[in-house]
Design a protein around this motif. Structure first.
Motif, PDB file in Angstrom:
ATOM      1  N   ILE A 138      11.701   2.946  -3.804  1.00 25.20           N
ATOM      2  CA  ILE A 138      11.604   2.339  -5.129  1.00 25.20           C
ATOM      3  C   ILE A 138      12.041   3.385  -6.151  1.00 25.20           C
ATOM      4  O   ILE A 138      11.603   4.536  -6.091  1.00 25.20           O
ATOM      5  N   ASN A 139      12.915   3.016  -7.056  1.00 23.37           N
ATOM      6  CA  ASN A 139      13.380   4.007  -8.018  1.00 23.37           C
ATOM      7  C   ASN A 139      12.603   3.917  -9.329  1.00 23.37           C
ATOM      8  O   ASN A 139      11.628   3.163  -9.442  1.00 23.37           O
ATOM      9  N   TRP A 140      13.048   4.692 -10.312  1.00 28.44           N
ATOM     10  CA  TRP A 140      12.291   4.785 -11.559  1.00 28.44           C
ATOM     11  C   TRP A 140      12.322   3.496 -12.370  1.00 28.44           C
ATOM     12  O   TRP A 140      11.522   3.311 -13.263  1.00 28.44           O
ATOM     13  N   ASN A 141      13.265   2.602 -12.055  1.00 31.79           N
ATOM     14  CA  ASN A 141      13.349   1.309 -12.728  1.00 31.79           C
ATOM     15  C   ASN A 141      12.714   0.190 -11.910  1.00 31.79           C
ATOM     16  O   ASN A 141      12.942  -0.988 -12.203  1.00 31.79           O
ATOM     17  N   ASP A 142      11.949   0.570 -10.904  1.00 34.01           N
ATOM     18  CA  ASP A 142      11.279  -0.378 -10.013  1.00 34.01           C
ATOM     19  C   ASP A 142      12.241  -1.194  -9.162  1.00 34.01           C
ATOM     20  O   ASP A 142      11.865  -2.239  -8.628  1.00 34.01           O
ATOM     21  N   ARG A 143      13.458  -0.731  -9.032  1.00 34.10           N
ATOM     22  CA  ARG A 143      14.358  -1.381  -8.095  1.00 34.10           C
ATOM     23  C   ARG A 143      13.934  -0.972  -6.688  1.00 34.10           C
ATOM     24  O   ARG A 143      13.675   0.210  -6.435  1.00 34.10           O
ATOM     25  N   THR A 144      13.909  -1.936  -5.783  1.00 30.18           N
ATOM     26  CA  THR A 144      13.406  -1.669  -4.433  1.00 30.18           C
ATOM     27  C   THR A 144      14.503  -1.812  -3.379  1.00 30.18           C
ATOM     28  O   THR A 144      15.463  -2.555  -3.556  1.00 30.18           O
TER      29      THR A 144
END
Length: 123
Positions: free
Chosen positions: A51-57
């Motif tokens: 999961i990245n800092w933009n909540d993309r999974t």
């Protein structure tokens, strides 16, 4: 900057659920990518989810639809909800953190690793 610390592993019957937690004491936590990898007995460590800092999974195909990754920046924590577990999910699960890169499935994209937590799924 500390290291990630995993918890929540254990023994569960096939079809059951577990929720793994990962705490990373870091003031920059919200800027980090958080990932989960696993290593089954006799096999190489492989990517599970990120999961990245933009909540993309991101998910490996073999967990798609069964596992859910999430994060709580206020608690500097990441989670892996694992449902419909199978014996093949038996492995040591590692939490990793890093500044990210073009391919979050690669171990080299992560800078800090936890010690791992054992998940055992019995048939």
């Amino acid at each position: 900057q500390g290291r990630p610390v995993e918890s929540g592993g254990g023994v569960v019957l096939a079809g059951g659920s577990l929720r793994l937690s990962c705490v990373l004491p870091a003031s920059s936590f919200r800027s980090y990518v958080m990932g989960w990898f696993r290593q089954a007995p006799g096999k190489e460590r492989v990517f599970v989810s990120a999961i990245n800092w933009n909540d993309r999974t991101y998910y490996a195909d073999f967990v798609l639809g069964r596992f859910t990754i999430s994060r709580d920046n206020a608690k500097t924590s990441a989670y892996l909800q694992m449902n419909s577990l199978k014996p093949d999910d038996t492995a040591v699960y590692y939490c990793a953190a890093g500044r990210g890169g073009p391919d979050l499935t690669r171990e080299s994209e992560y800078d800090w690793w936890g010690q791992g937590t054992q998940v055992t799924v019995s048939a």
